[in-house]
Design a protein around this motif. Structure first.
Motif, PDB file in Angstrom:
ATOM      1  N   VAL A 140     137.353-130.928  49.619  1.00 13.20           N
ATOM      2  CA  VAL A 140     136.859-129.603  49.238  1.00 13.20           C
ATOM      3  C   VAL A 140     136.410-128.833  50.481  1.00 13.20           C
ATOM      4  CG1 VAL A 140     136.131-130.310  46.922  1.00 13.20           C
ATOM      5  CG2 VAL A 140     134.529-130.518  48.840  1.00 13.20           C
ATOM      6  N   SER A 141     136.249-127.527  50.323  1.00 17.24           N
ATOM      7  CA  SER A 141     135.751-126.688  51.424  1.00 17.24           C
ATOM      8  C   SER A 141     134.834-125.604  50.857  1.00 17.24           C
ATOM      9  CB  SER A 141     136.908-126.055  52.194  1.00 17.24           C
ATOM     10  OG  SER A 141     136.403-125.254  53.253  1.00 17.24           O
ATOM     11  N   PRO A 142     133.561-125.909  50.671  1.00 21.67           N
ATOM     12  CA  PRO A 142     132.621-124.915  50.140  1.00 21.67           C
ATOM     13  C   PRO A 142     132.576-123.636  50.978  1.00 21.67           C
ATOM     14  CG  PRO A 142     131.635-127.099  50.162  1.00 21.67           C
ATOM     15  CD  PRO A 142     132.911-127.208  50.922  1.00 21.67           C
ATOM     16  N   ALA A 143     132.674-123.771  52.292  1.00 19.18           N
ATOM     17  CA  ALA A 143     132.614-122.592  53.178  1.00 19.18           C
ATOM     18  C   ALA A 143     133.807-121.676  52.939  1.00 19.18           C
ATOM     19  CB  ALA A 143     132.570-123.032  54.634  1.00 19.18           C
ATOM     20  N   ARG A 144     135.001-122.270  52.833  1.00 19.89           N
ATOM     21  CA  ARG A 144     136.201-121.461  52.606  1.00 19.89           C
ATOM     22  C   ARG A 144     136.138-120.796  51.236  1.00 19.89           C
ATOM     23  NH1 ARG A 144     139.766-125.176  53.539  1.00 19.89           N
ATOM     24  NH2 ARG A 144     139.922-124.762  55.783  1.00 19.89           N
ATOM     25  N   ASP A 145     135.652-121.531  50.212  1.00 17.07           N
ATOM     26  CA  ASP A 145     135.518-120.966  48.871  1.00 17.07           C
ATOM     27  C   ASP A 145     134.523-119.805  48.844  1.00 17.07           C
ATOM     28  OD1 ASP A 145     137.321-122.832  47.982  1.00 17.07           O
ATOM     29  OD2 ASP A 145     135.797-124.228  47.229  1.00 17.07           O
ATOM     30  N   ALA A 146     133.528-119.858  49.751  1.00 21.26           N
ATOM     31  CA  ALA A 146     132.514-118.803  49.813  1.00 21.26           C
ATOM     32  C   ALA A 146     132.983-117.608  50.641  1.00 21.26           C
ATOM     33  CB  ALA A 146     131.214-119.353  50.394  1.00 21.26           C
ATOM     34  N   GLY A 147     134.179-117.723  51.221  1.00 18.65           N
ATOM     35  CA  GLY A 147     134.729-116.603  51.989  1.00 18.65           C
ATOM     36  C   GLY A 147     134.370-116.609  53.451  1.00 18.65           C
TER      37      GLY A 147
END
Length: 417
Positions: A140-147
């Motif tokens: 997963v990539s929380p940072a990428r999902d957050a933009g």
């Protein structure tokens, strides 16, 4: 009939010449910068002649001189201040407005001394956005999902001001898998986004999937010191992040004296480097206030009078720079500023500030023997011509270290006006 055709031909040629002359002059008028400076007591030539004219109604601090020889106008700076000038076609049709600033010619102290630079960024800079393997084995990539993107700066997390990368790790592991509000700086604009850190399978730490950096340091060269404003300029180019190439935003920055420890010669395909160490780190030379495309700027705190004891010289504007011999001041050993001969081989007619204003070539045998030409760490070395400070070194040609770029000093001095 033949005579009529001949006259018509000459008339046609005459009209073509008039049209070409008109078009050329119009293009020069339109592309000449709308804002320019005149030195008090000095002249600036404007290529304005019939059928164009200058509206004299708002001259005030400048006066006009008509040059009979080339049928053009010269502006003479009478007094400091700002005024507006209008160019008209046939005295009736407005063509262009000029904003004119009459200034005293700045006098500055040229640098050349090596400095150590330490700079903390505003917030932390995102240098990479990556995937995280959570405790369930999911990628997963929380940072990428957050933009979040490379080059962003994280200013706050849940309202807490961020000053270090360690602080980001601490906050995320205290909040764990709860949602956090992140204040982001991107391209001088701010926005907020939400994200949740995930527990990493590898070390059980909570992560967003970002790599961040909060500070940088290095060696450079002081360009000038302005005694009247107690300000300095250095480097001739901005400090950028080595991974993202983004200009770093200054939160806190200091310059200190640097001692040159070694010089690696530049060779074709491999730029050389001046290596140095900070010394007397408890004695701060200056405080960095800004980091721009044309250098770092700040206020001088203390330098034991080394700079202040030097003689002030006038700056030279870009119109005064000539091809041919010039000099640079730089430091290679024993903290002694030395003077080396160079040649300006090409000049750019720039109306918009740019780091690559001129091409210079090192001709000084001593400097070529020591460094092979221009090396990293010499950026900011002042360029002197006709006893005026005209520019600063900015870059080296990787494939020919004897050559490099310099910028016009007035691009560095814009903050004075």
């Amino acid at each position: 009939m033949g005579r009529f055709k001949l006259k018509a031909k000459y008339l046609f040629i005459f009209i073509i010449i008039l049209v070409l002359g008109f078009t050329l002059q119009l293009s020069q008028i339109l592309f000449y910068p709308s804002n320019f400076k005149i030195i008090k007591g000095e002249n600036k030539n404007l290529n304005i002649s019939f059928p164009f004219s200058l509206d004299n109604s708002e001259l005030g601090i400048v006066d006009t001189i008509y040059n009979e020889g080339n049928k053009s106008l010269t502006l003479n700076g009478i007094d400091e201040g700002n005024t507006h000038l209008k160019v008209k076609l046939l005295g009736l049709i407005p063509v262009k407005n000029y904003n004119v600033n009459v200034v005293d010619r700045p006098m500055v102290i040229p640098g050349g001394n090596a400095i150590g630079v330490r700079m903390n960024t505003k917030g932390v800079l995102v240098v990479a956005v990556t995937d995280v393997i959570d405790i369930n084995g999911n990628r997963v990539s929380p940072a990428r999902d957050a933009g979040l993107k490379v080059g962003d700066s994280i200013i706050e997390i849940n309202g807490e001001k961020i000053v270090s990368s360690e602080q980001v790790v601490k906050i995320l592991n205290e909040i764990k898998n709860e949602e956090v509000e992140i204040l982001v700086l991107r391209n001088k604009g701010e926005f907020k986004t939400l994200s949740k850190a995930v527990k990493c399978l590898q070390d059980n730490a909570y992560r967003l999937g970002i790599w961040v950096r909060d500070k940088t340091s290095g060696i450079g060269t002081m360009t000038y010191y302005n005694e009247e404003t107690n300000t300095f300029g250095a480097l001739g180019h901005g400090i950028t992040d080595m991974d993202t190439g983004k200009l770093l935003t200054v939160e806190k920055g200091l310059v200190m004296n640097a001692k040159i420890s070694d010089v690696e010669q530049g060779k074709k395909g491999t730029p050389g480097e001046i290596r140095g160490v900070f010394y007397k780190t408890d004695e701060v030379l200056g405080e960095i206030k800004g980091n721009t495309d044309f250098g770092i700027y700040g206020s001088l705190i203390d330098n034991n009078g080394e700079l202040k004891s030097k003689e002030k010289i006038p700056i030279g504007f870009k119109e005064e720079v000539e091809l041919g011999k010039a000099y640079i001041y730089t430091t290679l050993k024993n903290n002694v500023v030395e003077k080396f001969e160079i040649e300006i081989v090409k000049l750019e007619n720039q109306q918009i500030p740019d780091q690559k204003s001129m091409i210079i070539k090192v001709t000084d045998k001593q400097l070529l023997e020591k460094t092979g030409g221009i090396v990293q760490g010499m950026s900011g070395s002042p360029i002197i011509q006709n006893d005026k400070l005209i520019g600063a070194i900015t870059h080296v040609f990787v494939n020919d270290p004897t050559k490099g770029y310099g910028l016009y000093i007035e691009w560095m001095l814009e903050e004075l006006w």
